[in-house]
Design a protein around this motif. Structure first.
Motif, PDB file in Angstrom:
ATOM      1  N   LEU A  30      13.788  43.706 -65.182  1.00 60.82           N
ATOM      2  CA  LEU A  30      14.456  43.610 -66.484  1.00 60.82           C
ATOM      3  C   LEU A  30      15.749  42.796 -66.456  1.00 60.82           C
ATOM      4  O   LEU A  30      16.136  42.227 -67.473  1.00 60.82           O
ATOM      5  N   HIS A  31      16.407  42.734 -65.320  1.00 56.18           N
ATOM      6  CA  HIS A  31      17.689  42.029 -65.227  1.00 56.18           C
ATOM      7  C   HIS A  31      17.429  40.527 -65.107  1.00 56.18           C
ATOM      8  O   HIS A  31      16.815  40.064 -64.137  1.00 56.18           O
ATOM      9  N   PRO A  32      17.876  39.732 -66.091  1.00 57.30           N
ATOM     10  CA  PRO A  32      17.545  38.301 -66.106  1.00 57.30           C
ATOM     11  C   PRO A  32      17.979  37.549 -64.845  1.00 57.30           C
ATOM     12  O   PRO A  32      17.204  36.749 -64.305  1.00 57.30           O
ATOM     13  N   GLY A  33      19.177  37.793 -64.360  1.00 59.93           N
ATOM     14  CA  GLY A  33      19.660  37.087 -63.171  1.00 59.93           C
ATOM     15  C   GLY A  33      18.838  37.399 -61.935  1.00 59.93           C
ATOM     16  O   GLY A  33      18.499  36.507 -61.151  1.00 59.93           O
ATOM     17  N   ARG A  53      15.202  35.897 -62.239  1.00 63.31           N
ATOM     18  CA  ARG A  53      15.150  34.454 -61.980  1.00 63.31           C
ATOM     19  C   ARG A  53      15.400  34.112 -60.512  1.00 63.31           C
ATOM     20  O   ARG A  53      14.981  33.056 -60.045  1.00 63.31           O
ATOM     21  N   ALA A  54      16.053  35.006 -59.788  1.00 58.58           N
ATOM     22  CA  ALA A  54      16.327  34.761 -58.366  1.00 58.58           C
ATOM     23  C   ALA A  54      15.171  35.178 -57.468  1.00 58.58           C
ATOM     24  O   ALA A  54      15.143  34.798 -56.298  1.00 58.58           O
ATOM     25  N   LEU A  55      14.232  35.944 -57.996  1.00 56.79           N
ATOM     26  CA  LEU A  55      13.119  36.415 -57.174  1.00 56.79           C
ATOM     27  C   LEU A  55      12.284  35.243 -56.679  1.00 56.79           C
ATOM     28  O   LEU A  55      12.211  34.200 -57.329  1.00 56.79           O
ATOM     29  N   PRO A  56      11.637  35.425 -55.534  1.00 51.47           N
ATOM     30  CA  PRO A  56      10.817  34.326 -54.999  1.00 51.47           C
ATOM     31  C   PRO A  56       9.616  34.060 -55.897  1.00 51.47           C
ATOM     32  O   PRO A  56       9.206  34.922 -56.675  1.00 51.47           O
ATOM     33  N   ARG A  57       9.065  32.889 -55.783  1.00 45.95           N
ATOM     34  CA  ARG A  57       7.886  32.513 -56.570  1.00 45.95           C
ATOM     35  C   ARG A  57       6.595  32.950 -55.884  1.00 45.95           C
ATOM     36  O   ARG A  57       5.557  33.046 -56.515  1.00 45.95           O
ATOM     37  N   LYS A  58       6.676  33.220 -54.579  1.00 51.75           N
ATOM     38  CA  LYS A  58       5.492  33.604 -53.810  1.00 51.75           C
ATOM     39  C   LYS A  58       5.672  35.005 -53.243  1.00 51.75           C
ATOM     40  O   LYS A  58       6.737  35.344 -52.741  1.00 51.75           O
ATOM     41  N   ALA A  59       4.604  35.784 -53.298  1.00 50.35           N
ATOM     42  CA  ALA A  59       4.660  37.170 -52.853  1.00 50.35           C
ATOM     43  C   ALA A  59       4.745  37.317 -51.346  1.00 50.35           C
ATOM     44  O   ALA A  59       5.108  38.378 -50.856  1.00 50.35           O
ATOM     45  N   ASN A  60       4.442  36.273 -50.591  1.00 43.23           N
ATOM     46  CA  ASN A  60       4.489  36.415 -49.132  1.00 43.23           C
ATOM     47  C   ASN A  60       5.865  36.075 -48.555  1.00 43.23           C
ATOM     48  O   ASN A  60       6.032  36.020 -47.349  1.00 43.23           O
ATOM     49  N   THR A  61       6.858  35.869 -49.407  1.00 46.71           N
ATOM     50  CA  THR A  61       8.228  35.636 -48.957  1.00 46.71           C
ATOM     51  C   THR A  61       8.771  36.896 -48.285  1.00 46.71           C
ATOM     52  O   THR A  61       8.638  37.994 -48.827  1.00 46.71           O
ATOM     53  N   ALA A  62       9.360  36.746 -47.133  1.00 46.96           N
ATOM     54  CA  ALA A  62       9.945  37.895 -46.428  1.00 46.96           C
ATOM     55  C   ALA A  62      11.142  38.419 -47.213  1.00 46.96           C
ATOM     56  O   ALA A  62      12.012  37.651 -47.623  1.00 46.96           O
ATOM     57  N   VAL A 119      23.135  38.684 -55.876  1.00 51.80           N
ATOM     58  CA  VAL A 119      22.239  39.321 -56.844  1.00 51.80           C
ATOM     59  C   VAL A 119      21.988  40.767 -56.452  1.00 51.80           C
ATOM     60  O   VAL A 119      21.984  41.667 -57.295  1.00 51.80           O
ATOM     61  N   LEU A 120      21.798  41.004 -55.163  1.00 52.51           N
ATOM     62  CA  LEU A 120      21.492  42.347 -54.685  1.00 52.51           C
ATOM     63  C   LEU A 120      22.668  43.311 -54.774  1.00 52.51           C
ATOM     64  O   LEU A 120      22.472  44.516 -54.793  1.00 52.51           O
ATOM     65  N   SER A 121      23.870  42.782 -54.856  1.00 56.13           N
ATOM     66  CA  SER A 121      25.050  43.654 -54.872  1.00 56.13           C
ATOM     67  C   SER A 121      25.072  44.597 -56.073  1.00 56.13           C
ATOM     68  O   SER A 121      25.676  45.663 -56.005  1.00 56.13           O
ATOM     69  N   ILE A 133       8.982  38.904 -67.914  1.00 53.41           N
ATOM     70  CA  ILE A 133       9.186  40.239 -67.345  1.00 53.41           C
ATOM     71  C   ILE A 133       7.855  40.803 -66.852  1.00 53.41           C
ATOM     72  O   ILE A 133       7.768  41.365 -65.756  1.00 53.41           O
ATOM     73  N   ARG A 134       6.817  40.652 -67.657  1.00 51.07           N
ATOM     74  CA  ARG A 134       5.490  41.144 -67.263  1.00 51.07           C
ATOM     75  C   ARG A 134       4.992  40.435 -65.994  1.00 51.07           C
ATOM     76  O   ARG A 134       4.453  41.078 -65.097  1.00 51.07           O
TER      77      ARG A 134
END
Length: 178
Positions: A59-62, A65-74, A85-87, A143-144
């Motif tokens: 839900l958090h826009p920032g 948008r920072a999440l990886p595009r591929k699910a296999n990213t460590a 972002v994680l803070s 979001i979905r």
């Protein structure tokens, strides 16, 4: 703690935007999309504690948008590049805990999920998530999609405890028993 009591107000007393983004049906759909993505990649139940990361991340826009595009990213390498972002994730997890619980209860009552000692799995009547809603916005569609990505991403991580630790989420503080 006052902000946590905000989510205990009756729905008619909540702002319309809050009702749109934080209602149990929409948040439950996001959790179900994550669970579906997870189950497609893993033959195990989604660890219960990870369900509390879904809404703060999706839900958090920032963050979204920072999440990886591929699910296999460590997760660890992504986290190292996105510490800023994680803070804020632990505070958002605490703030959205009542919303996540309400959505989980909603899904459980529908029979869409099952929660047991192994975690969260698809229930007897999983939600059908293939149809695109007639009315939607670009943000809600994003979001979905993010919720589905989270499920696939979580399935690629070796330990849920490491994901929680990396995000700074402390289960005792959240009042969650695993």
């Amino acid at each position: 703690m006052a902000e946590h009591r905000h989510f205990t107000r009756p729905w008619r007393e909540r702002p319309l935007e809050e009702a749109a983004h934080f209602n149990p049906a929409f948040c439950g759909e996001l959790i179900a999309r994550t669970l579906n993505g997870y189950c497609k990649q893993s033959r195990t139940s989604l660890p219960f504690a990870l369900t509390f990361l879904i809404l703060p991340l999706a839900l958090h826009p920032g963050t979204r948008r920072a999440l990886p595009r591929k699910a296999n990213t460590a997760f660890a390498s992504w986290a190292g590049e996105n510490a800023d972002v994680l803070s804020t994730v632990p505070d958002r997890v605490l703030h959205l805990r009542p919303v996540s619980r309400e959505a989980l209860l909603f899904l459980s009552q529908l029979g869409a999920i099952r929660v047991d000692s192994d975690g969260v799995s698809l229930g007897e009547k999983p939600l059908s998530l293939t149809a695109k809603p007639a009315v939607s916005t670009d943000e809600v569609d994003e979001i979905r999609r993010t919720a589905g990505l989270l499920g696939r991403w979580f399935a690629h991580q070796s330990q849920s405890g490491a994901v929680l630790q990396t995000t700074g989420v402390v289960l005792q503080t959240m009042g969650i028993r695993v």
